[in-house]
Design an enzyme around this catalytic site. Structure first.
Site, PDB file in Angstrom:
ATOM      1  N   ASP A   1       0.413  -0.899  -0.095  1.00 37.08           N
ATOM      2  CA  ASP A   1      -0.008  -0.117  -0.229  1.00 37.08           C
ATOM      3  C   ASP A   1       1.387   1.519   0.225  1.00 37.08           C
ATOM      4  O   ASP A   1       2.279   0.720   0.308  1.00 37.08           O
ATOM      5  CB  ASP A   1      -0.406   0.146   1.397  1.00 37.08           C
ATOM      6  CG  ASP A   1      -1.264   1.612   1.423  1.00 37.08           C
ATOM      7  OD1 ASP A   1      -2.625   1.491   0.830  1.00 37.08           O
ATOM      8  OD2 ASP A   1      -1.881   1.447   2.456  1.00 37.08           O
TER       9      ASP A   1
ATOM     10  N   ASP B   1      -1.816  -0.851   5.892  1.00 37.61           N
ATOM     11  CA  ASP B   1      -2.135   0.411   7.500  1.00 37.61           C
ATOM     12  C   ASP B   1      -3.915   0.250   7.068  1.00 37.61           C
ATOM     13  O   ASP B   1      -3.780   0.824   8.936  1.00 37.61           O
ATOM     14  CB  ASP B   1      -0.670   1.121   7.368  1.00 37.61           C
ATOM     15  CG  ASP B   1      -1.809   2.655   7.316  1.00 37.61           C
ATOM     16  OD1 ASP B   1      -1.386   2.262   5.488  1.00 37.61           O
ATOM     17  OD2 ASP B   1      -1.465   3.530   7.440  1.00 37.61           O
TER      18      ASP B   1
ATOM     19  N   ASP C   1      -7.423  -1.785   3.810  1.00 38.03           N
ATOM     20  CA  ASP C   1      -6.239  -2.632   3.462  1.00 38.03           C
ATOM     21  C   ASP C   1      -6.341  -4.051   3.701  1.00 38.03           C
ATOM     22  O   ASP C   1      -5.950  -4.870   3.504  1.00 38.03           O
ATOM     23  CB  ASP C   1      -4.852  -2.226   3.927  1.00 38.03           C
ATOM     24  CG  ASP C   1      -4.500  -1.143   2.709  1.00 38.03           C
ATOM     25  OD1 ASP C   1      -4.328  -1.084   1.752  1.00 38.03           O
ATOM     26  OD2 ASP C   1      -3.817  -0.500   3.551  1.00 38.03           O
TER      27      ASP C   1
END
Length: 734
Positions: free
Chosen positions: A422, A621, A625
Site C-alpha cells: 500500500d 496499514d 487494506d
C-alpha cells in the site's frame, strides 16, 4: 547375570510438584511464584489443550504451563521437584549399580545381594519415579500412548521382573540363574529413573529459556507511576491502579508507565525495546508515547489513554504468547508419526523379547533388549521439533519489533516471492508535510510561510496541520488571525495582523483577480510529482505557493532495495489517483503500479497474482487494506496503522518500518531451517536407536545396547532438540 542398564528419558514432559514427601530436602527453593487467579494453562506440545489450572496434558503427559508467563515467575515447579528427586535418587542408584556390577565378588550371599539391591532401588523407582508412573497410568486411561507409556512400561517391567525373582526365585527355570541366583535388574530400573530425572532437569531448564523473550518484554514495564491528582498533589501508585484519563508525571530517565499523549514538556524517548528503532524519538505536547519505553533527559506530563491489557506492550506480549503456542504446518507430519510411534515401539519391544527368548534361547537378553527398545525410543524429540523453534524464533523477532501472529505465518513467509505494498502510511509517512515553499520575487520564505500559517491557525484541514508544523519547525512567531472564513472546496481567507490573506486553489485567486501565471509551470510540475499545491496572496497580490505531500518514509528506499535484492517482486497498490500513485512509485523505485483501487480491487489484485502461481504477501496499514491483507498468503500490517488492519494480518511491524519485512523473512528462513534440522535429527535418532537397542547388530558385531546407555541417549535427544532451537536467539535479523 548383572541387571540391565537404565536410561533417562529426556522427554518433553514436566510433572506438577507432588505433595511434600516425608523425605523432602529442606532446601526446596522458594523460586516458584504462584500464577494469578484466573490463569489458563496449556500444553506446549498440544496448544489445543486448555485448562483452568495446572495439571498434566491428557495427550502427551507433559505438565501444563501458564498461557502467559509472568515476569517474575521463577523456576518451573516441575524443575524444582525433579531436581529434589534427582538429588535423593542419584546416590541410591549409584549404590545399586555398583553392587550389581560387583557381582559374585561381594562377600554377601546371592539372595542377600538381591534383597539389598531391592531395598536400594525401591525408593528410587517407587518415589523418585512416581511422577513417571502416574503419567504412564494417565496415558493408558486416556488411550493416548506417549513417551511415558514407554518409560513406565520399561522401568516397570525391569523392576517387577526383578521383584519376582527376589521374592519367589523358585518360579524361574534354571536357565534364568547365574552366579547362584536368578538375574535381577534393579540397577537398570533405578539408573533409568535417575537418568530420566536428569534429562528432565536439563530439558526443563532449556525450555524455560525459550520464553525468556516474553519475560523480558514483561519486565520492561515499570512497577509504579507518578500520578498527579486534581489538587496538583503527586503520588507514586502501583501501575495496576492507573486509569485512563489520569495525568502522570514522567521524570528524566524514568520509563513511560502506560500508553498516552504528552500534555507538557519535551524530551526524547528510546522506543527500541518495543519497536526495534535504534534512534530516540522526540516527544512534545500532542505526541503519542508508549508504555515501558525509556524517557530521556526531559520531563513530561502525560495523560494515560490505554492501560492494562490495552497497552501496546500487553498486546505485543499476548500476540507473541499466542504465536508461540500455535502449530506450524510442518509439525503435522511429526504429529501423525508420533501418534503411531509408541504403539510400533511397544510391538517392536515385544517382538524383541520373543525373538531373543525363542530363537536365541536367552530370555534375559530378550528382557534387557526389550527394555532398551522401550527406553531409547523418543517421540518427544518429534513433538518438540517445531514448537521449540517457533517459541524461540517468535520471541527473538518480537524483541526487534516484528510480531508473528501464528506459526503458519512464520513458516510461510520465507516462500513469499511477491510483495504488494500500500502507498499511504506504508511506503509514505501517512500524514501530509510541507515539501516546497516557493515565494515570488520580493517575498522571502519566512514571510510566505508566516502568512499561510497565521491564516491556517483557524483551520482544521489536514493541509493546515502540515503548514503549521512547518512553521513550528522553523520557529516562526505567528501573528493573530481575524475574520477567518473557510471557502469549501476552494481555500480559506482572513486577516493576519490586519493584512488580508487568501490561501487556496488557482481558481480561488483568479476569482479575486489575482493571476497565478508566474508560478503556474512550477505548480504543474509539483502536481505531477504527487503534491497538492495551494497559492498564497496578501493584500491582493500573489505571495507564492506551498506544496504539501505525503513524503516517503526515510527508511523506505533502503527497505525496498533489500527486498529487491532478496528476489521479491514489488507491486504498489494504492487508492490514490493514478498520477499520484505513479509519482510516489517512481520516487520509491517501484515499476509495477496500480492506482485508484477500491478495497475490493486490492483483494482482487491479490487473487489474480495468486492464481498466476505467485506466493503473495500484502503490506498495508489502513481499514481499506484489511480485505487485501486477509486475501494474501501472508498479511503484514504496520503497527502505526489501524486496529482493523492489524487484526487482518499475520505479521505486525511494531514501528511501521518496512525494513521489518526483511527481518521477518530472515527469521522465517532461519526458523524453518531449524525445524527441519530438529525433525531430521528426531527421525534419524529413532531410526537408528530402536534397531540397535533391539540387538539387530548382535549377530554381526556382538554389540548390545545397555538400557542405561539407552536412557542417557534418550534424555539427550530431547535436550539436543531444545538446544538447537535456542540457537535461534542469536539469529541476526537486521
Amino acid at each position: 547375570m548383572p541387571s540391565g542398564h537404565g536410561h533417562p528419558p529426556a522427554t518433553c514432559c514436566h510433572t506438577p510438584p507432588p505433595p511434600a514427601h516425608s523425605c523432602c530436602h529442606a532446601d526446596r527453593p522458594a523460586a516458584t511464584v504462584a500464577a494469578p487467579p484466573g490463569t489458563l494453562y496449556t500444553c506446549p506440545m498440544h496448544p489445543e489443550v486448555v485448562r483452568p489450572g495446572p495439571g498434566d496434558c491428557p495427550s502427551c503427559g507433559m505438565a501444563l504451563e501458564p498461557m502467559q508467563p509472568a515476569a517474575d515467575e521463577g523456576e518451573p515447579a516441575e524443575l524444582v521437584d525433579f531436581r529434589r528427586r534427582f538429588r535423593w535418587s542419584l546416590p541410591l542408584a549409584i549404590a545399586v549399580l555398583l553392587l550389581a556390577m560387583s557381582g559374585h565378588a561381594t562377600p554377601l550371599p546371592p539372595a542377600a545381594r538381591s534383597w539389598l539391591e531391592l531395598l536400594l532401588a525401591a525408593p528410587v523407582v517407587l518415589w523418585a519415579g512416581g511422577p513417571f508412573f502416574r503419567r504412564w497410568a494417565q496415558s493408558i486411561a486416556n488411550r493416548s500412548p506417549n513417551m511415558w507409556t514407554l518409560i513406565g512400561t520399561g522401568v516397570g517391567a525391569a523392576f517387577l521382573y526383578s521383584l519376582a525373582a527376589t521374592l519367589v526365585p523358585g518360579w524361574f527355570p534354571e536357565s534364568f540363574r547365574a552366579h547362584g541366583r536368578v538375574g535381577v535388574y534393579f540397577e537398570a530400573a533405578a539408573v533409568i529413573v535417575s537418568l530420566t530425572l536428569l534429562g528432565q532437569i536439563l530439558e526443563l531448564g532449556a525450555r524455560a529459556r525459550t520464553s525468556a523473550a516474553i519475560r523480558a518484554l514483561l519486565g520492561l514495564a515499570p512497577k509504579t507511576a507518578r500520578r498527579i491528582g486534581a489538587d496538583g498533589r503527586e503520588d507514586d501508585v502501583p501501575l495496576a491502579e492507573v486509569q485512563a484519563g489520569d495525568r502522570l508525571r514522567v521524570r528524566p530517565g524514568e520509563k513511560i508507565p502506560v500508553d498516552g499523549v504528552v500534555l507538557e514538556g519535551q524530551s526524547s524517548v528510546d522506543e527500541s525495546m518495543l519497536t526495534g528503532e535504534s534512534l530516540p524519538v522526540s516527544k512534545e505536547p500532542g505526541s503519542q508515547v508508549i508504555g515501558a519505553t525509556q524517557n530521556g533527559t526531559g520531563g513530561l506530563v502525560m495523560r494515560a489513554e490505554r492501560v492494562g491489557a490495552a497497552t501496546v506492550l500487553a498486546q505485543i506480549v499476548a500476540l507473541v504468547a499466542a504465536a508461540q503456542r500455535s502449530r506450524a504446518p510442518m509439525q503435522r507430519l511429526a504429529d501423525v508419526v508420533a501418534r503411531w510411534f509408541v504403539l510400533v515401539v511397544i510391538a517392536i519391544a515385544v517382538l524383541t523379547l520373543l525373538v531373543w527368548g525363542l530363537f536365541a534361547a536367552s530370555w534375559t537378553f530378550g528382557l534387557l533388549n526389550a527394555v532398551a527398545v522401550l527406553i531409547i525410543a523418543c517421540p518427544c524429540a518429534l513433538g518438540l521439533a517445531t514448537p521449540m523453534s517457533v517459541m524461540v524464533a517468535t520471541g527473538r523477532a518480537a524483541t526487534l519489533g516484528v510480531l508473528f501472529r501464528d506459526a503458519e505465518a512464520l513458516e510461510t513467509l520465507r516462500r513469499v516471492d511477491t510483495l504488494v505494498i500500500d502507498k499511504t502510511g506504508t511506503l509514505t509517512e501517512g500524514r501530509p508535510a510541507l515539501v516546497t515553499a516557493l515565494p515570488v520575487p520580493g517575498v522571502d520564505e519566512p514571510r510566505l510561510l508566516g502568512l499561510a500559517a497565521g491564516l491556517e491557525q483557524g483551520s482544521e484541514h489536514p493541509l493546515a496541520g502540515a503548514v503549521l508544523a512547518a512553521a513550528r519547525e522553523r520557529g516562526l512567531a505567528l501573528a493573530p488571525v481575524s475574520g477567518f472564513r473557510s471557502l469549501t472546496g476552494q481555500g480559506v481567507e482572513g486577516q493576519v495582523a490586519g493584512e488580508p490573506v487568501l490561501l487556496g486553489s488557482a481558481a480561488l485567486l483568479e476569482e479575486h483577480g489575482i493571476a497565478v501565471t508566474p508560478l503556474a509551470a512550477r505548480a504543474a510540475e509539483l502536481q505531477r510529482q504527487g503534491a497538492t499545491v495551494v497559492f498564497v496572496a496578501a493584500s491582493g497580490r500573489l505571495a507564492g505557493l506551498l506544496a504539501v505531500a505525503d513524503p516517503l518514509r526515510a527508511t523506505t528506499p533502503a527497505a525496498l532495495e533489500a527486498l529487491r535484492a532478496a528476489g521479491l517482486r514489488l507491486v504498489m497498490a494504492s487508492g490514490d489517483n493514478v498520477a499520484t500513485a505513479r509519482a510516489v512509485a517512481a520516487a520509491a523505485g517501484i515499476t509495477e503500479v496500480h492506482g485508484a483501487l477500491r478495497p475490493q480491487d486490492k483483494a482482487e489484485l491479490i487473487g489474480r497474482l495468486r492464481a498466476a502461481g505467485r506466493c503473495v504477501a500484502m503490506a498495508g496499514d489502513g481499514i481499506n487494506d484489511a480485505p487485501a491483507l486477509a486475501a494474501a498468503e501472508v498479511g503484514i500490517a504496520m503497527g502505526t496503522g489501524t486496529d482493523i488492519a492489524m487484526s487482518s494480518a499475520q505479521i505486525t511491524l511494531v514501528r511501521g518500518d518496512l525494513r521489518g519485512i526483511a527481518r521477518a523473512r530472515a527469521v522465517s528462513q532461519a526458523a524453518v531451517a531449524n525445524m527441519r534440522q530438529n525433525l531430521a535429527f528426531a527421525f534419524v535418532y529413532n531410526a537408528l536407536g530402536v534397531p540397535l537397542a533391539a540387538g539387530v547388530l548382535y549377530p554381526l558385531t556382538g554389540w548390545l545396547l545397555s538400557p542405561m546407555i539407552a536412557a542417557l541417549a534418550m534424555s539427550l535427544s530431547s535436550v539436543s532438540v531444545v538446544g538447537n532451537a535456542l540457537r535461534l536467539r542469536r539469529v541476526v535479523l537486521d
